[in-house]
Design an enzyme around this catalytic site. Structure first.
Site, PDB file in Angstrom:
ATOM      1  N   CYS A 145       0.504  -0.863  -0.162  1.00  0.00           N
ATOM      2  CA  CYS A 145       0.013   0.218  -0.146  1.00  0.00           C
ATOM      3  C   CYS A 145       0.646   0.971  -0.128  1.00  0.00           C
ATOM      4  CB  CYS A 145      -0.717  -0.098   0.987  1.00  0.00           C
ATOM      5  SG  CYS A 145      -1.842   1.605   1.369  1.00  0.00           S
ATOM      6  N   CYS A 148      -0.363   4.586   1.733  1.00  0.00           N
ATOM      7  CA  CYS A 148      -0.476   4.060   3.684  1.00  0.00           C
ATOM      8  C   CYS A 148       1.238   4.566   3.768  1.00  0.00           C
ATOM      9  CB  CYS A 148      -0.410   2.624   3.946  1.00  0.00           C
ATOM     10  SG  CYS A 148      -1.773   1.454   3.012  1.00  0.00           S
ATOM     11  N   ASP A 149       1.894   3.602   3.319  1.00  0.00           N
ATOM     12  CA  ASP A 149       3.628   3.917   3.337  1.00  0.00           C
ATOM     13  C   ASP A 149       4.483   4.641   2.485  1.00  0.00           C
ATOM     14  OD1 ASP A 149       2.375   1.997   4.951  1.00  0.00           O
ATOM     15  OD2 ASP A 149       2.479   0.473   3.916  1.00  0.00           O
TER      16      ASP A 149
END
Ligand code: NAP
Length: 323
Positions: A145, A148-149
């Site tokens: 992701c 997300c990261d």
């Protein structure tokens, strides 16, 4: 006499625990099936996909970030504070043909429920390499992701790669071009399946570069990724590529196989279909929340929001039964 649960929540990611917080505060005494821990290639339950996320920086309310596992532990603690109960089993099959609904656990026990909230999530598909999973679990620069990261300091101004050729891969690659020195898109064929608009965005980006006809055969690096081994799918040539981050975007699989034969309507990719304005599935009294019913946003915050909606919808449904 067998107890009939008011509301059973299946799943213990952000959607499941948020539904539990709301249902518990509404005095519905919810029972949460958190699931049995699973291992390679994808850790699913308990806690869902956040158990594979090291730092969560985009969940509002945590200005300094929080790790995925800590966040899930907090969600659970909050739900339990209001009386939510949990069981560490999987629901392996459901009978929604009559009420109360019948749910069968992996231990062969039957649980009866007046309302059910399905929050079993989805799992990112992985290539299936041992070192890929090791570095994904340890926060060593392998992720499924980018949203997300990707903005973590470790990835800033570094060479990164995305694997895949669909809309997710190109969207993630496009996102990463804002931070990375270079973003390679490693694709097993010589054309993308993503929409033309997404493709154009990548072709126009000065620091994105497609690597056609390539598959990742190994992920290199001890505690953090240092590169990948590649194989050309046409010539068979083997090469290596230096990288500081690898984002695998080769699709997701919603956790819905236990719903086979129940009559719950799924879309062609096996996600649960919801009523457009609520968390209602096509079966009265069965609700769904989070990634299991959301192929599009797939964020912790959107899953939590859906969990809240499902609990409120379940509460209305249960009170309509007693009217
Ligand atoms: P997807 O469209 O199924 O694409 C998966 C990609 O991964 C494909 O390019 C596929 O290659 C590749 N792939 C699959 N297995 C692989 C493997 N083992 N090794 C290497 N490559 C592999 O999945 P998605 O991109 O997650 O999209 C899912 C759905 O959501 C799609 O309908 C998509 O349009 C939609 N979506 C829309 C948006 C948007 O509109 N903004 C954003 C994200 C997703 P092949 O091409 O060779 O099969």
């Amino acid at each position: 006499m067998t107890t009939v649960e008011n509301v059973v929540i299946i799943g213990s990611g952000p959607a499941g625990w948020t539904a539990a917080i709301y249902a518990a505060r509404a005095e519905l005494n919810p029972l949460v099936f958190v699931g049995v821990p699973k291992t390679s290639p994808s850790i699913v339950l308990p806690g869902g996909q956040l158990m594979l996320t090291t730092e969560v920086e985009n969940y509002p309310g945590f200005p300094d970030g929080i790790t995925g596992p800590d966040m899930m532990a907090n969600f659970q603690k909050q739900a339990e504070r209001f009386g939510a109960r949990k069981r560490g089993e999987d629901i392996v099959s459901c009978d929604f043909s009559e009420k109360p609904f019948k749910l069968e656990t992996n231990k062969g026990e039957t649980v009866l429920a007046n309302a059910v909230i399905i929050a079993t999530g989805a799992t990112a598909n992985w290539i299936g390499l041992e070192n890929e999973m090791r570095l994904a679990r340890s926060g060593g620069g392998v992720s499924a992701c980018a949203v997300c990261d990707g903005a973590l300091p470790a990835f800033r101004d570094q060479p990164l790669a995305v694997v895949g050729g669909g809309d997710s891969a190109l969207e993630e690659a496009s996102y990463l071009t804002k931070f990375a020195s270079k973003v390679y898109i490693i694709h097993r064929r010589d054309e993308f399946r993503a929409s033309k608009a997404m493709q154009q965005r990548i072709f126009d980006s000065p620091n994105a570069e497609p690597l056609w006809n390539k598959v990742v055969t190994d992920v290199l690096g001890d505690t953090s990724i240092t590169g990948v081994a590649l194989k050309d799918t046409v010539t068979g040539e083997e090469t290596t590529l230096d990288l500081r981050g690898l984002f695998v975007a080769i699709g997701h699989t919603p956790t819905t196989s236990f719903l086979d034969g129940t009559g719950i309507e799924l879309d062609e990719a096996k996600y649960i279909k919801l009523d457009t304005r609520s968390s209602n599935t096509n079966i009265d009294g069965v609700f769904a929340a989070g990634d299991v019913a959301d192929p599009h946003y797939r964020q912790a915050i959107s899953a939590a929001g859906m969990g809240c909606q499902a609990a409120i919808d379940a509460e209305h449904y249960l009170s309509s039964l007693s009217d």
